[in-house]
Design a protein around this motif. Sequence first.
Motif, PDB file in Angstrom:
ATOM      1  N   VAL A  59      -0.442   0.705   2.845  1.00  0.00           N
ATOM      2  CA  VAL A  59      -1.089  -0.564   2.529  1.00  0.00           C
ATOM      3  C   VAL A  59      -0.618  -0.991   1.140  1.00  0.00           C
ATOM      4  O   VAL A  59      -0.745  -0.242   0.180  1.00  0.00           O
ATOM      5  CB  VAL A  59      -2.619  -0.414   2.544  1.00  0.00           C
ATOM      6  CG1 VAL A  59      -3.274  -1.766   2.264  1.00  0.00           C
ATOM      7  CG2 VAL A  59      -3.096   0.151   3.864  1.00  0.00           C
ATOM      8  N   GLY A 103     -14.974  -7.771  -6.037  1.00  0.00           N
ATOM      9  CA  GLY A 103     -16.111  -8.535  -5.548  1.00  0.00           C
ATOM     10  C   GLY A 103     -15.938 -10.047  -5.615  1.00  0.00           C
ATOM     11  O   GLY A 103     -16.738 -10.789  -5.047  1.00  0.00           O
ATOM     12  N   THR A 113      -4.836  -1.132  -3.641  1.00  0.00           N
ATOM     13  CA  THR A 113      -5.070  -0.046  -2.698  1.00  0.00           C
ATOM     14  C   THR A 113      -5.548   1.188  -3.445  1.00  0.00           C
ATOM     15  O   THR A 113      -5.373   1.308  -4.664  1.00  0.00           O
ATOM     16  CB  THR A 113      -3.796   0.296  -1.919  1.00  0.00           C
ATOM     17  OG1 THR A 113      -2.811   0.808  -2.835  1.00  0.00           O
ATOM     18  CG2 THR A 113      -3.243  -0.928  -1.233  1.00  0.00           C
ATOM     19  N   TYR A 159     -10.067 -13.401  -5.964  1.00  0.00           N
ATOM     20  CA  TYR A 159     -10.238 -11.997  -5.609  1.00  0.00           C
ATOM     21  C   TYR A 159      -9.003 -11.197  -6.027  1.00  0.00           C
ATOM     22  O   TYR A 159      -7.872 -11.611  -5.750  1.00  0.00           O
ATOM     23  CB  TYR A 159     -10.421 -11.833  -4.102  1.00  0.00           C
ATOM     24  CG  TYR A 159     -11.675 -12.463  -3.542  1.00  0.00           C
ATOM     25  CD1 TYR A 159     -11.682 -13.783  -3.105  1.00  0.00           C
ATOM     26  CD2 TYR A 159     -12.855 -11.725  -3.451  1.00  0.00           C
ATOM     27  CE1 TYR A 159     -12.832 -14.367  -2.600  1.00  0.00           C
ATOM     28  CE2 TYR A 159     -14.015 -12.300  -2.942  1.00  0.00           C
ATOM     29  CZ  TYR A 159     -13.990 -13.622  -2.514  1.00  0.00           C
ATOM     30  OH  TYR A 159     -15.138 -14.184  -2.001  1.00  0.00           O
ATOM     31  N   TYR A 211      -6.969  -7.606  -5.433  1.00  0.00           N
ATOM     32  CA  TYR A 211      -6.774  -6.711  -4.295  1.00  0.00           C
ATOM     33  C   TYR A 211      -5.783  -5.647  -4.709  1.00  0.00           C
ATOM     34  O   TYR A 211      -4.802  -5.913  -5.401  1.00  0.00           O
ATOM     35  CB  TYR A 211      -6.232  -7.503  -3.106  1.00  0.00           C
ATOM     36  CG  TYR A 211      -5.828  -6.678  -1.905  1.00  0.00           C
ATOM     37  CD1 TYR A 211      -4.510  -6.278  -1.719  1.00  0.00           C
ATOM     38  CD2 TYR A 211      -6.764  -6.314  -0.944  1.00  0.00           C
ATOM     39  CE1 TYR A 211      -4.132  -5.537  -0.610  1.00  0.00           C
ATOM     40  CE2 TYR A 211      -6.391  -5.571   0.174  1.00  0.00           C
ATOM     41  CZ  TYR A 211      -5.078  -5.197   0.336  1.00  0.00           C
ATOM     42  OH  TYR A 211      -4.722  -4.460   1.433  1.00  0.00           O
ATOM     43  N   TYR A 241      -2.892  -7.680  -6.562  1.00  0.00           N
ATOM     44  CA  TYR A 241      -2.628  -8.990  -5.987  1.00  0.00           C
ATOM     45  C   TYR A 241      -3.845  -9.867  -6.296  1.00  0.00           C
ATOM     46  O   TYR A 241      -4.969  -9.374  -6.389  1.00  0.00           O
ATOM     47  CB  TYR A 241      -2.455  -8.902  -4.464  1.00  0.00           C
ATOM     48  CG  TYR A 241      -1.199  -8.195  -4.020  1.00  0.00           C
ATOM     49  CD1 TYR A 241      -1.042  -6.825  -4.208  1.00  0.00           C
ATOM     50  CD2 TYR A 241      -0.165  -8.896  -3.416  1.00  0.00           C
ATOM     51  CE1 TYR A 241       0.104  -6.172  -3.807  1.00  0.00           C
ATOM     52  CE2 TYR A 241       0.994  -8.254  -3.006  1.00  0.00           C
ATOM     53  CZ  TYR A 241       1.122  -6.891  -3.213  1.00  0.00           C
ATOM     54  OH  TYR A 241       2.260  -6.247  -2.817  1.00  0.00           O
ATOM     55  N   TYR A 243      -5.880 -13.505  -5.130  1.00  0.00           N
ATOM     56  CA  TYR A 243      -6.032 -14.523  -4.099  1.00  0.00           C
ATOM     57  C   TYR A 243      -7.008 -15.590  -4.565  1.00  0.00           C
ATOM     58  O   TYR A 243      -8.034 -15.283  -5.165  1.00  0.00           O
ATOM     59  CB  TYR A 243      -6.541 -13.904  -2.797  1.00  0.00           C
ATOM     60  CG  TYR A 243      -5.603 -12.858  -2.250  1.00  0.00           C
ATOM     61  CD1 TYR A 243      -5.762 -11.521  -2.587  1.00  0.00           C
ATOM     62  CD2 TYR A 243      -4.532 -13.208  -1.439  1.00  0.00           C
ATOM     63  CE1 TYR A 243      -4.885 -10.558  -2.123  1.00  0.00           C
ATOM     64  CE2 TYR A 243      -3.647 -12.250  -0.970  1.00  0.00           C
ATOM     65  CZ  TYR A 243      -3.834 -10.927  -1.321  1.00  0.00           C
ATOM     66  OH  TYR A 243      -2.964  -9.976  -0.869  1.00  0.00           O
ATOM     67  N   PRO A 272      -7.915 -17.513   2.170  1.00  0.00           N
ATOM     68  CA  PRO A 272      -7.347 -17.135   0.873  1.00  0.00           C
ATOM     69  C   PRO A 272      -5.853 -17.411   0.799  1.00  0.00           C
ATOM     70  O   PRO A 272      -5.147 -17.354   1.812  1.00  0.00           O
ATOM     71  CB  PRO A 272      -7.623 -15.630   0.796  1.00  0.00           C
ATOM     72  CG  PRO A 272      -8.782 -15.408   1.712  1.00  0.00           C
ATOM     73  CD  PRO A 272      -8.572 -16.379   2.834  1.00  0.00           C
ATOM     74  N   PHE A 316     -10.709  -4.913  -2.046  1.00  0.00           N
ATOM     75  CA  PHE A 316     -10.862  -6.176  -2.755  1.00  0.00           C
ATOM     76  C   PHE A 316     -11.913  -6.009  -3.848  1.00  0.00           C
ATOM     77  O   PHE A 316     -12.903  -5.280  -3.676  1.00  0.00           O
ATOM     78  CB  PHE A 316     -11.340  -7.280  -1.811  1.00  0.00           C
ATOM     79  CG  PHE A 316     -10.269  -7.796  -0.895  1.00  0.00           C
ATOM     80  CD1 PHE A 316     -10.117  -7.273   0.377  1.00  0.00           C
ATOM     81  CD2 PHE A 316      -9.413  -8.808  -1.308  1.00  0.00           C
ATOM     82  CE1 PHE A 316      -9.130  -7.747   1.230  1.00  0.00           C
ATOM     83  CE2 PHE A 316      -8.424  -9.297  -0.468  1.00  0.00           C
ATOM     84  CZ  PHE A 316      -8.290  -8.758   0.798  1.00  0.00           C
ATOM     85  N   HIS A 370      -5.967   2.720   2.094  1.00  0.00           N
ATOM     86  CA  HIS A 370      -7.072   1.772   2.168  1.00  0.00           C
ATOM     87  C   HIS A 370      -6.824   0.615   1.223  1.00  0.00           C
ATOM     88  O   HIS A 370      -6.519   0.821   0.047  1.00  0.00           O
ATOM     89  CB  HIS A 370      -8.394   2.442   1.786  1.00  0.00           C
ATOM     90  CG  HIS A 370      -8.918   3.375   2.812  1.00  0.00           C
ATOM     91  ND1 HIS A 370      -8.401   4.641   2.983  1.00  0.00           N
ATOM     92  CD2 HIS A 370      -9.897   3.237   3.742  1.00  0.00           C
ATOM     93  CE1 HIS A 370      -9.053   5.237   3.959  1.00  0.00           C
ATOM     94  NE2 HIS A 370      -9.964   4.416   4.446  1.00  0.00           N
ATOM     95  N   GLY A 371      -7.006  -0.599   1.762  1.00  0.00           N
ATOM     96  CA  GLY A 371      -6.985  -1.767   0.905  1.00  0.00           C
ATOM     97  C   GLY A 371      -8.368  -1.975   0.311  1.00  0.00           C
ATOM     98  O   GLY A 371      -9.383  -1.604   0.917  1.00  0.00           O
ATOM     99  N   TRP A 383     -11.325  -5.597   3.333  1.00  0.00           N
ATOM    100  CA  TRP A 383     -10.200  -5.091   4.125  1.00  0.00           C
ATOM    101  C   TRP A 383     -10.741  -4.254   5.278  1.00  0.00           C
ATOM    102  O   TRP A 383     -11.656  -3.447   5.102  1.00  0.00           O
ATOM    103  CB  TRP A 383      -9.294  -4.251   3.235  1.00  0.00           C
ATOM    104  CG  TRP A 383      -8.189  -3.575   3.981  1.00  0.00           C
ATOM    105  CD1 TRP A 383      -6.997  -4.126   4.373  1.00  0.00           C
ATOM    106  CD2 TRP A 383      -8.172  -2.222   4.445  1.00  0.00           C
ATOM    107  NE1 TRP A 383      -6.249  -3.190   5.037  1.00  0.00           N
ATOM    108  CE2 TRP A 383      -6.952  -2.021   5.104  1.00  0.00           C
ATOM    109  CE3 TRP A 383      -9.081  -1.166   4.376  1.00  0.00           C
ATOM    110  CZ2 TRP A 383      -6.603  -0.804   5.679  1.00  0.00           C
ATOM    111  CZ3 TRP A 383      -8.741   0.046   4.944  1.00  0.00           C
ATOM    112  CH2 TRP A 383      -7.511   0.222   5.591  1.00  0.00           C
TER     113      TRP A 383
END
Lengths: 108, 123
Positions: free
Chosen positions: B107, A101, A90, A86, A88, A33, A35, A43, A99, A96-97, B47
């Motif tokens: 997630v 840097g 998992t 950003y 993104y 994803y 953002y 975002p 992102f 766990h998500g 997150w």
Amino acid sequence: SYELTQPPSVSVSPGQTARITCSGDALPKKYAYWYQQKSGQAPVVVIHEDSKRPSGIPERFSGSSSGTMATLTISGAQVEDEADYYCYSTDSSGNHGVFGGGTKLTVL
Amino acid sequence: EVQLVESGGGLVKPGGSLRLSCAASGFTFSNYSMNWVRQAPGKGLEWVSFISYSSSYIYYADSVKGRFTISRDNAKKSLYLQMNSLRAEDTAVYYCARDTPPFNIAVLGTDYWGQGTLVTVSS
């Protein structure tokens, strides 16, 4: 822990194509994803599930993913596209998500 | 129109506690899993936590596990984050964000975000 790697900055002239990359070992199996965050704002998703553009997002925004790299492309970047971007995704477990840097896009 | 409105932020001393809330409207809250995401001043996004639509699945970032607790009340269309044993490094704007698509238990990705609430941990 799992990491997504983005370049810290990208700079283009107005009308040029900007490409922002995001690399991660789980990307072959997990969606990316993207953002956009402008200064002082929350975002906004510009690309979801690797390449889908939400309604209201200009067509110049596109996304792709191949192997361990996802790419956000802004074709004909505009001054108003200046922002932090950003990626993104998992980790392989989906528990766990993560992102990247963030990449500061400069259009001037 | 989907709206997410966070509240509950403020100044708290190290070791203290705070409870954040997120009020949802414009969609069927009980169908969607939710996340908390934070952003320290001048830093990137991090997150924090995920809760599935029925609260059956809950996940935390390693940095907050054991100190933060996520919960939701579908009847009140609200998401919560109980933060205990707060540290200076927890100082950040905290956003609630809707996961997508509906009914997911892992997630995946977020679509709508609130405007955030600022938490400052300082003596």
